[in-house]
Design a protein around this motif. Structure first.
Motif, PDB file in Angstrom:
ATOM      1  N   CYS A 161       3.085  -4.900  -7.425  1.00  0.00           N
ATOM      2  CA  CYS A 161       1.768  -4.667  -6.817  1.00  0.00           C
ATOM      3  C   CYS A 161       1.846  -3.548  -5.775  1.00  0.00           C
ATOM      4  O   CYS A 161       2.928  -3.145  -5.336  1.00  0.00           O
ATOM      5  N   HIS A 162       0.677  -3.083  -5.382  1.00  0.00           N
ATOM      6  CA  HIS A 162       0.599  -1.989  -4.405  1.00  0.00           C
ATOM      7  C   HIS A 162       1.280  -2.355  -3.083  1.00  0.00           C
ATOM      8  O   HIS A 162       2.038  -1.554  -2.524  1.00  0.00           O
ATOM      9  N   ALA A 163       1.027  -3.566  -2.582  1.00  0.00           N
ATOM     10  CA  ALA A 163       1.609  -3.972  -1.296  1.00  0.00           C
ATOM     11  C   ALA A 163       3.140  -3.959  -1.355  1.00  0.00           C
ATOM     12  O   ALA A 163       3.798  -3.504  -0.412  1.00  0.00           O
ATOM     13  N   CYS A 164       3.707  -4.435  -2.450  1.00  0.00           N
ATOM     14  CA  CYS A 164       5.172  -4.437  -2.578  1.00  0.00           C
ATOM     15  C   CYS A 164       5.719  -3.024  -2.739  1.00  0.00           C
ATOM     16  O   CYS A 164       6.797  -2.712  -2.228  1.00  0.00           O
ATOM     17  N   GLN A 165       4.965  -2.157  -3.422  1.00  0.00           N
ATOM     18  CA  GLN A 165       5.390  -0.760  -3.545  1.00  0.00           C
ATOM     19  C   GLN A 165       5.422  -0.098  -2.182  1.00  0.00           C
ATOM     20  O   GLN A 165       6.383   0.610  -1.850  1.00  0.00           O
ATOM     21  N   THR A 194       8.360  -1.406  -0.175  1.00  0.00           N
ATOM     22  CA  THR A 194       9.624  -0.847  -0.665  1.00  0.00           C
ATOM     23  C   THR A 194       9.814   0.575  -0.167  1.00  0.00           C
ATOM     24  O   THR A 194      10.898   0.950   0.259  1.00  0.00           O
ATOM     25  N   HIS A 195       8.730   1.371  -0.172  1.00  0.00           N
ATOM     26  CA  HIS A 195       8.834   2.755   0.291  1.00  0.00           C
ATOM     27  C   HIS A 195       9.099   2.840   1.787  1.00  0.00           C
ATOM     28  O   HIS A 195       9.792   3.745   2.247  1.00  0.00           O
ATOM     29  N   LYS A 196       8.575   1.880   2.559  1.00  0.00           N
ATOM     30  CA  LYS A 196       8.823   1.860   4.009  1.00  0.00           C
ATOM     31  C   LYS A 196      10.281   1.548   4.307  1.00  0.00           C
ATOM     32  O   LYS A 196      10.827   2.004   5.295  1.00  0.00           O
ATOM     33  N   MET A 197      10.909   0.748   3.438  1.00  0.00           N
ATOM     34  CA  MET A 197      12.297   0.350   3.664  1.00  0.00           C
ATOM     35  C   MET A 197      13.281   1.442   3.280  1.00  0.00           C
ATOM     36  O   MET A 197      14.421   1.432   3.695  1.00  0.00           O
ATOM     37  N   GLN A 198      12.834   2.409   2.477  1.00  0.00           N
ATOM     38  CA  GLN A 198      13.732   3.458   2.010  1.00  0.00           C
ATOM     39  C   GLN A 198      13.859   4.585   2.999  1.00  0.00           C
ATOM     40  O   GLN A 198      13.148   4.853   3.840  1.00  0.00           O
TER      41      GLN A 198
END
Length: 152
Positions: A141-145, A148-152
Protein backbone atom coordinates in the motif's frame (compact mmCIF):
# COMPACT_ATOMS: atom_id res chain seq x y z
CA UNK A 1 -16.00 2.90 3.70
CA UNK A 2 -19.43 4.07 4.71
CA UNK A 3 -19.98 4.70 8.39
CA UNK A 4 -21.08 1.98 10.80
CA UNK A 5 -24.62 3.21 11.40
CA UNK A 6 -25.28 3.51 7.66
CA UNK A 7 -24.02 -0.02 6.94
CA UNK A 8 -25.97 -1.53 9.86
CA UNK A 9 -29.15 0.25 8.76
CA UNK A 10 -28.59 -0.95 5.18
CA UNK A 11 -28.06 -4.54 6.38
CA UNK A 12 -31.20 -4.40 8.54
CA UNK A 13 -33.24 -3.05 5.63
CA UNK A 14 -31.93 -5.70 3.22
CA UNK A 15 -32.67 -8.47 5.74
CA UNK A 16 -36.25 -7.22 6.14
CA UNK A 17 -36.69 -7.12 2.34
CA UNK A 18 -35.26 -10.64 2.01
CA UNK A 19 -37.23 -12.11 4.90
CA UNK A 20 -34.14 -13.13 6.88
CA UNK A 21 -33.13 -12.21 10.42
CA UNK A 22 -30.16 -10.08 11.37
CA UNK A 23 -29.91 -11.45 14.89
CA UNK A 24 -28.12 -9.59 17.65
CA UNK A 25 -25.07 -11.86 17.34
CA UNK A 26 -24.96 -11.56 13.54
CA UNK A 27 -25.21 -7.79 13.84
CA UNK A 28 -22.46 -7.70 16.48
CA UNK A 29 -20.11 -9.78 14.29
CA UNK A 30 -20.90 -7.47 11.37
CA UNK A 31 -20.16 -4.41 13.53
CA UNK A 32 -16.79 -5.86 14.54
CA UNK A 33 -15.87 -6.49 10.89
CA UNK A 34 -17.00 -3.01 9.81
CA UNK A 35 -15.04 -1.37 12.63
CA UNK A 36 -11.88 -3.36 11.98
CA UNK A 37 -9.16 -1.35 10.27
CA UNK A 38 -7.93 -4.51 8.52
CA UNK A 39 -9.32 -7.82 7.35
CA UNK A 40 -10.07 -9.86 10.46
CA UNK A 41 -9.85 -13.60 11.02
CA UNK A 42 -12.63 -15.66 12.58
CA UNK A 43 -10.59 -16.24 15.73
CA UNK A 44 -9.78 -12.54 16.09
CA UNK A 45 -13.51 -11.89 15.66
CA UNK A 46 -14.19 -14.41 18.42
CA UNK A 47 -11.70 -12.68 20.74
CA UNK A 48 -13.42 -9.32 20.24
CA UNK A 49 -16.90 -10.86 20.54
CA UNK A 50 -15.94 -12.51 23.84
CA UNK A 51 -15.29 -9.07 25.34
CA UNK A 52 -19.08 -8.55 25.41
CA UNK A 53 -20.24 -12.18 25.13
CA UNK A 54 -17.84 -14.36 27.16
CA UNK A 55 -19.81 -17.52 26.31
CA UNK A 56 -19.28 -17.10 22.52
CA UNK A 57 -17.77 -20.15 20.81
CA UNK A 58 -16.23 -20.65 17.33
CA UNK A 59 -19.49 -22.03 15.84
CA UNK A 60 -21.21 -18.77 16.86
CA UNK A 61 -18.78 -16.77 14.74
CA UNK A 62 -18.77 -19.21 11.83
CA UNK A 63 -22.57 -19.28 11.64
CA UNK A 64 -22.67 -15.47 11.68
CA UNK A 65 -19.97 -15.31 8.99
CA UNK A 66 -21.83 -17.81 6.81
CA UNK A 67 -24.95 -15.64 7.08
CA UNK A 68 -23.08 -12.38 6.39
CA UNK A 69 -21.31 -13.93 3.38
CA UNK A 70 -24.55 -15.35 1.99
CA UNK A 71 -26.21 -11.94 2.25
CA UNK A 72 -23.27 -10.17 0.58
CA UNK A 73 -22.47 -8.02 3.61
CA UNK A 74 -18.87 -9.23 3.90
CA UNK A 75 -16.18 -10.67 1.64
CA UNK A 76 -13.79 -13.47 2.49
CA UNK A 77 -10.16 -12.72 1.74
CA UNK A 78 -9.23 -16.23 0.70
CA UNK A 79 -5.46 -15.74 0.68
CA UNK A 80 -5.41 -14.63 4.32
CA UNK A 81 -8.51 -16.52 5.54
CA UNK A 82 -9.99 -13.29 6.87
CA UNK A 83 -13.04 -11.08 6.30
CA UNK A 84 -13.82 -7.49 5.35
CA UNK A 85 -17.07 -5.55 5.11
CA UNK A 86 -18.45 -5.09 1.62
CA UNK A 87 -18.55 -1.44 0.65
CA UNK A 88 -21.64 -2.01 -1.56
CA UNK A 89 -23.95 -4.35 0.36
CA UNK A 90 -27.05 -5.36 -1.51
CA UNK A 91 -25.80 -4.86 -5.05
CA UNK A 92 -26.71 -7.91 -7.12
CA UNK A 93 -24.00 -9.58 -9.23
CA UNK A 94 -21.45 -7.66 -7.20
CA UNK A 95 -17.93 -8.55 -8.29
CA UNK A 96 -15.17 -7.29 -6.11
CA UNK A 97 -11.49 -6.67 -6.40
CA UNK A 98 -9.34 -6.54 -3.29
CA UNK A 99 -5.98 -4.79 -2.98
CA UNK A 100 -4.06 -6.54 -0.20
CA UNK A 101 -0.94 -5.04 1.38
CA UNK A 102 1.56 -7.79 2.18
CA UNK A 103 3.39 -5.45 4.57
CA UNK A 104 0.67 -4.22 6.92
CA UNK A 105 -2.29 -6.42 5.98
CA UNK A 106 -4.57 -3.58 4.91
CA UNK A 107 -7.28 -4.59 2.43
CA UNK A 108 -8.98 -2.10 0.15
CA UNK A 109 -12.03 -3.07 -1.89
CA UNK A 110 -12.23 -1.49 -5.29
CA UNK A 111 -14.35 -1.89 -8.40
CA UNK A 112 -12.94 -1.99 -11.89
CA UNK A 113 -16.00 -2.56 -14.05
CA UNK A 114 -13.88 -3.26 -17.13
CA UNK A 115 -12.10 -6.09 -15.27
CA UNK A 116 -15.38 -7.59 -14.08
CA UNK A 117 -16.86 -7.35 -17.57
CA UNK A 118 -13.79 -8.96 -19.16
CA UNK A 119 -13.88 -11.86 -16.70
CA UNK A 120 -17.61 -12.41 -17.25
CA UNK A 121 -17.17 -12.31 -21.04
CA UNK A 122 -14.31 -14.82 -20.95
CA UNK A 123 -16.30 -17.13 -18.68
CA UNK A 124 -19.30 -16.90 -21.03
CA UNK A 125 -17.08 -17.71 -24.05
CA UNK A 126 -16.00 -20.98 -22.46
CA UNK A 127 -19.48 -21.82 -21.16
CA UNK A 128 -18.68 -21.13 -17.52
CA UNK A 129 -21.47 -19.87 -15.25
CA UNK A 130 -20.02 -17.41 -12.72
CA UNK A 131 -21.78 -17.39 -9.35
CA UNK A 132 -19.48 -14.72 -7.89
CA UNK A 133 -15.89 -13.66 -8.04
CA UNK A 134 -13.38 -11.90 -5.90
CA UNK A 135 -10.05 -10.93 -7.42
CA UNK A 136 -7.23 -10.58 -4.91
CA UNK A 137 -4.21 -8.49 -5.81
CA UNK A 138 -1.21 -8.49 -3.47
CA UNK A 139 1.36 -5.72 -3.19
CA UNK A 140 2.36 -2.82 -0.98
CA UNK A 141 0.00 0.00 0.00
CA UNK A 142 0.94 3.66 -0.34
CA UNK A 143 1.51 4.13 3.41
CA UNK A 144 3.94 1.20 3.56
CA UNK A 145 5.74 2.43 0.44
CA UNK A 146 6.18 5.86 2.03
CA UNK A 147 7.38 4.30 5.30
CA UNK A 148 9.90 2.12 3.42
CA UNK A 149 11.27 5.11 1.51
CA UNK A 150 11.68 7.11 4.74
CA UNK A 151 13.73 4.28 6.24
CA UNK A 152 16.11 4.12 3.27
Amino acid sequence: MANLSHLIARAQSLCEQRGVRLTTQRERVYEIIVQSKRAISAYDLLDVLRETEPQAKPPTVYRALDFLLSQGFVHKVESTNSFIACCLPGHEQHCSQLLICDSCGAVEECHADTLSTALKQKAHQVGFAVSHHVVETHGTCHACQVATHKMQ
